[in-house]
Design a protein around this motif. Structure first.
Motif, mmCIF file in Angstrom:
data_model
loop_
_atom_site.group_PDB
_atom_site.id
_atom_site.type_symbol
_atom_site.label_atom_id
_atom_site.label_comp_id
_atom_site.label_asym_id
_atom_site.label_seq_id
_atom_site.Cartn_x
_atom_site.Cartn_y
_atom_site.Cartn_z
ATOM 1 N N LEU A 31 16.905 -5.342 -17.303
ATOM 2 C CA LEU A 31 16.894 -5.644 -18.732
ATOM 3 C C LEU A 31 18.116 -6.473 -19.094
ATOM 4 O O LEU A 31 19.244 -6.157 -18.690
ATOM 5 N N ALA A 32 17.903 -7.530 -19.875
ATOM 6 C CA ALA A 32 19.003 -8.370 -20.353
ATOM 7 C C ALA A 32 19.635 -7.739 -21.592
ATOM 8 O O ALA A 32 18.955 -7.096 -22.398
ATOM 9 N N MET A 33 20.960 -7.942 -21.749
ATOM 10 C CA MET A 33 21.691 -7.339 -22.872
ATOM 11 C C MET A 33 22.672 -8.347 -23.455
ATOM 12 O O MET A 33 23.313 -9.107 -22.733
ATOM 13 N N TRP A 34 22.836 -8.293 -24.787
ATOM 14 C CA TRP A 34 23.799 -9.173 -25.445
ATOM 15 C C TRP A 34 25.193 -8.555 -25.542
ATOM 16 O O TRP A 34 26.173 -9.282 -25.656
ATOM 17 N N HIS A 35 25.303 -7.239 -25.533
ATOM 18 C CA HIS A 35 26.659 -6.690 -25.665
ATOM 19 C C HIS A 35 27.397 -6.686 -24.336
ATOM 20 O O HIS A 35 28.492 -6.140 -24.217
ATOM 21 N N SER A 36 26.804 -7.323 -23.347
ATOM 22 C CA SER A 36 27.482 -7.626 -22.091
ATOM 23 C C SER A 36 27.094 -9.061 -21.769
ATOM 24 O O SER A 36 26.008 -9.322 -21.251
ATOM 25 N N ALA A 120 24.309 -22.616 -8.437
ATOM 26 C CA ALA A 120 24.809 -21.248 -8.585
ATOM 27 C C ALA A 120 24.737 -20.471 -7.275
ATOM 28 O O ALA A 120 25.560 -19.585 -7.018
ATOM 29 N N GLY A 121 23.739 -20.759 -6.436
ATOM 30 C CA GLY A 121 23.601 -20.056 -5.166
ATOM 31 C C GLY A 121 23.231 -18.600 -5.315
ATOM 32 O O GLY A 121 23.599 -17.775 -4.470
ATOM 33 N N ARG A 122 22.477 -18.250 -6.354
ATOM 34 C CA ARG A 122 22.104 -16.859 -6.574
ATOM 35 C C ARG A 122 20.595 -16.677 -6.505
ATOM 36 O O ARG A 122 19.836 -17.632 -6.455
ATOM 37 N N GLY A 123 20.174 -15.390 -6.528
ATOM 38 C CA GLY A 123 18.752 -15.066 -6.491
ATOM 39 C C GLY A 123 18.199 -14.864 -5.097
ATOM 40 O O GLY A 123 16.993 -14.811 -4.909
ATOM 41 N N GLY A 124 19.100 -14.703 -4.103
ATOM 42 C CA GLY A 124 18.642 -14.546 -2.734
ATOM 43 C C GLY A 124 17.975 -13.219 -2.451
ATOM 44 O O GLY A 124 17.183 -13.099 -1.529
ATOM 45 N N ALA A 125 18.310 -12.195 -3.223
ATOM 46 C CA ALA A 125 17.673 -10.881 -3.063
ATOM 47 C C ALA A 125 16.910 -10.584 -4.359
ATOM 48 O O ALA A 125 15.780 -11.011 -4.530
ATOM 49 N N SER A 126 17.537 -9.878 -5.268
ATOM 50 C CA SER A 126 16.879 -9.617 -6.557
ATOM 51 C C SER A 126 16.879 -10.878 -7.411
ATOM 52 O O SER A 126 17.836 -11.638 -7.431
ATOM 53 N N GLY A 127 15.779 -11.081 -8.135
ATOM 54 C CA GLY A 127 15.705 -12.203 -9.059
ATOM 55 C C GLY A 127 15.967 -11.812 -10.494
ATOM 56 O O GLY A 127 15.828 -12.639 -11.405
ATOM 57 N N ILE A 128 16.360 -10.555 -10.739
ATOM 58 C CA ILE A 128 16.522 -10.084 -12.112
ATOM 59 C C ILE A 128 17.621 -10.847 -12.849
ATOM 60 O O ILE A 128 17.444 -11.287 -13.980
ATOM 61 N N GLY A 129 18.783 -11.015 -12.216
ATOM 62 C CA GLY A 129 19.867 -11.726 -12.878
ATOM 63 C C GLY A 129 19.505 -13.151 -13.209
ATOM 64 O O GLY A 129 19.865 -13.673 -14.276
ATOM 65 N N VAL A 130 18.760 -13.807 -12.310
ATOM 66 C CA VAL A 130 18.328 -15.185 -12.541
ATOM 67 C C VAL A 130 17.269 -15.242 -13.639
ATOM 68 O O VAL A 130 17.353 -16.046 -14.574
ATOM 69 N N ASN A 131 16.262 -14.396 -13.543
ATOM 70 C CA ASN A 131 15.162 -14.453 -14.510
ATOM 71 C C ASN A 131 15.580 -14.006 -15.905
ATOM 72 O O ASN A 131 15.083 -14.545 -16.904
ATOM 73 N N GLY A 137 14.746 -10.199 -21.984
ATOM 74 C CA GLY A 137 13.747 -9.142 -22.030
ATOM 75 C C GLY A 137 13.817 -8.193 -20.845
ATOM 76 O O GLY A 137 14.752 -8.209 -20.044
ATOM 77 N N LEU A 138 12.801 -7.326 -20.757
ATOM 78 C CA LEU A 138 12.616 -6.423 -19.621
ATOM 79 C C LEU A 138 11.739 -7.140 -18.616
ATOM 80 O O LEU A 138 10.608 -7.532 -18.937
ATOM 81 N N ILE A 139 12.243 -7.339 -17.406
ATOM 82 C CA ILE A 139 11.559 -8.183 -16.434
ATOM 83 C C ILE A 139 11.369 -7.438 -15.120
ATOM 84 O O ILE A 139 12.257 -6.723 -14.656
ATOM 85 N N GLY A 140 10.198 -7.634 -14.521
ATOM 86 C CA GLY A 140 9.942 -7.205 -13.156
ATOM 87 C C GLY A 140 9.637 -8.438 -12.321
ATOM 88 O O GLY A 140 8.840 -9.284 -12.737
ATOM 89 N N ASP A 141 10.281 -8.579 -11.159
ATOM 90 C CA ASP A 141 10.020 -9.744 -10.321
ATOM 91 C C ASP A 141 9.448 -9.321 -8.975
ATOM 92 O O ASP A 141 9.580 -8.175 -8.559
ATOM 93 N N SER A 142 8.814 -10.286 -8.294
ATOM 94 C CA SER A 142 8.046 -9.982 -7.086
ATOM 95 C C SER A 142 8.830 -10.139 -5.799
ATOM 96 O O SER A 142 8.258 -10.005 -4.710
ATOM 97 N N GLY A 143 10.114 -10.436 -5.862
ATOM 98 C CA GLY A 143 10.908 -10.558 -4.656
ATOM 99 C C GLY A 143 10.605 -11.831 -3.889
ATOM 100 O O GLY A 143 10.146 -12.826 -4.436
ATOM 101 N N HIS A 144 10.864 -11.805 -2.574
ATOM 102 C CA HIS A 144 10.734 -12.985 -1.721
ATOM 103 C C HIS A 144 9.762 -12.720 -0.585
ATOM 104 O O HIS A 144 9.633 -11.593 -0.104
ATOM 105 N N ILE A 166 8.077 -13.863 -11.796
ATOM 106 C CA ILE A 166 8.043 -12.785 -12.784
ATOM 107 C C ILE A 166 6.654 -12.138 -12.766
ATOM 108 O O ILE A 166 5.641 -12.799 -12.972
ATOM 109 N N VAL A 167 6.610 -10.844 -12.488
ATOM 110 C CA VAL A 167 5.363 -10.088 -12.515
ATOM 111 C C VAL A 167 5.040 -9.659 -13.942
ATOM 112 O O VAL A 167 3.905 -9.726 -14.394
ATOM 113 N N PHE A 168 6.061 -9.198 -14.663
ATOM 114 C CA PHE A 168 5.875 -8.886 -16.079
ATOM 115 C C PHE A 168 7.160 -9.176 -16.828
ATOM 116 O O PHE A 168 8.258 -9.147 -16.267
#
Length: 318
Positions: A31-36, A120-131, A137-144, A166-168
């Motif tokens: 989940l993305a947040m604005w207070h961080s 940026a060189g990111r997203g190699g494992a989880s895609g949550i930070g990138v997406n 929003g609340l995101i689920g990703d399908s991995g690699h 993004i799955v959802f």
């Protein structure tokens, strides 16, 4: 031209696809947040220098290195704001993406998402930070996609093309408060310690991965869309009792004790983000969040704010 990029950080509820010999690996929910959040400014300069100021020294140095490796110069950049690194908020990913985008825009480069990801060189494992950077929003990703026998490693040790699909994506309800709870000192596993943890704790039995997938990809988004708060409590609790998250939890026994106490109350939903020590606490009222945190040890603090139902914001000015 002056560019300002403001990007949400994220809390990570869990990795799902960590089984042996699977055609897909990683995948997760967050989940993305604005207070961080991360705030970065950049301006193009004519003398060809690359200047990065602000932020923690190690993060500043890493950002400058990534920009230099990408051949970007003629930029004066400031990291105005970012959360503490290595506390489970994805601040490094958000900062690298924000700095990369600010740099490209300051140079007048018309770029796509994939070019930014290479910088940026990111997203190699989880895609949550990138997406969450792009969409919020609340995101689920399908991995690699993975070949049989490939080792599972953290994002910092993997380089891949493309972003996990993004799955959802679900809008977070405005009436549900999101609090961050963490100690004033200490950080989660990172760098070599994180790599060693992956080596020692993966793969995870397929049956456990299936239980986590049920909790995070089926029960959690459904509960959020239907306003079923008890369903959110159940999904987050179940997702940290098995699978990769349960192994992450073993590195933070003090977090386990706090979450166990909250489970007994049944008034809040909570889990540890990534390797912690940050905890994400969801409540239906500020009073419930404050009551839950009233018995925290003296070195623990909490802040309450809004989820981010949109991705990064870009402002351009002369």
């Amino acid at each position: 031209m002056r560019v300002q990029v403001t990007a949400p950080c994220r809390v990570h509820f869990g990795l799902v696809g960590m089984a042996r010999n699977s055609r897909r690996a990683y995948g997760g929910v967050g989940l993305a947040m604005w207070h961080s959040k991360v705030v970065v400014t950049a301006t193009g300069v004519e003398d060809g220098r690359l200047e990065v100021t602000g932020g923690e020294p190690t993060l500043r140095s890493f950002v400058k290195s990534r920009l230099k490796e990408s051949g970007l110069a003629g930029i004066s950049m400031e990291i105005v704001e970012h959360p503490t690194c290595h506390v489970g908020l994805g601040s490094k990913t958000a900062t690298l993406l924000a700095c990369g985008e600010a740099a490209l825009l300051a140079l007048g480069r018309d770029h796509g998402d994939q070019e930014l990801l290479k910088v940026a060189g990111r997203g190699g494992a989880s895609g949550i930070g990138v997406n969450t950077y792009f969409a919020g929003g609340l995101i689920g990703d399908s991995g690699h996609g993975m070949s049989p026998g490939m080792d599972l490693m953290p994002s910092s040790r993997r380089r891949v093309d493309g972003t996990p699909s993004i799955v959802f994506r679900v809008e977070w309800p405005a009436e549900w408060y999101v609090s961050l709870v963490r100690p004033t000192r200490g950080c989660g596993l990172h760098d070599s310690e994180e790599a060693q943890f992956f080596s020692a704790n993966t793969p995870v039995p397929r049956s456990e991965c299936a239980q986590v997938a049920m909790a995070l990809f089926f029960e959690l988004p459904s509960a959020v869309m239907e306003g079923d708060f008890e369903g959110v409590i159940h999904a987050l609790r179940r997702s940290r009792q098995v699978g990769f998250k349960s192994r992450e939890m073993r590195t933070r026994p003090e977090v386990s004790r706090i979450l166990a106490a909250w489970d007994e109350s049944g008034e809040v939903a909570a889990t540890m983000s990534s390797f912690g020590p940050s905890i994400v606490l969801v409540s239906r009222s500020l009073d419930a969040a404050q009551e839950a945190c009233a018995q925290l040890p003296g070195n623990w603090i909490f802040s309450t704010g809004d989820a981010a139902n949109r991705g990064r914001m870009v402002e351009l000015s002369e």
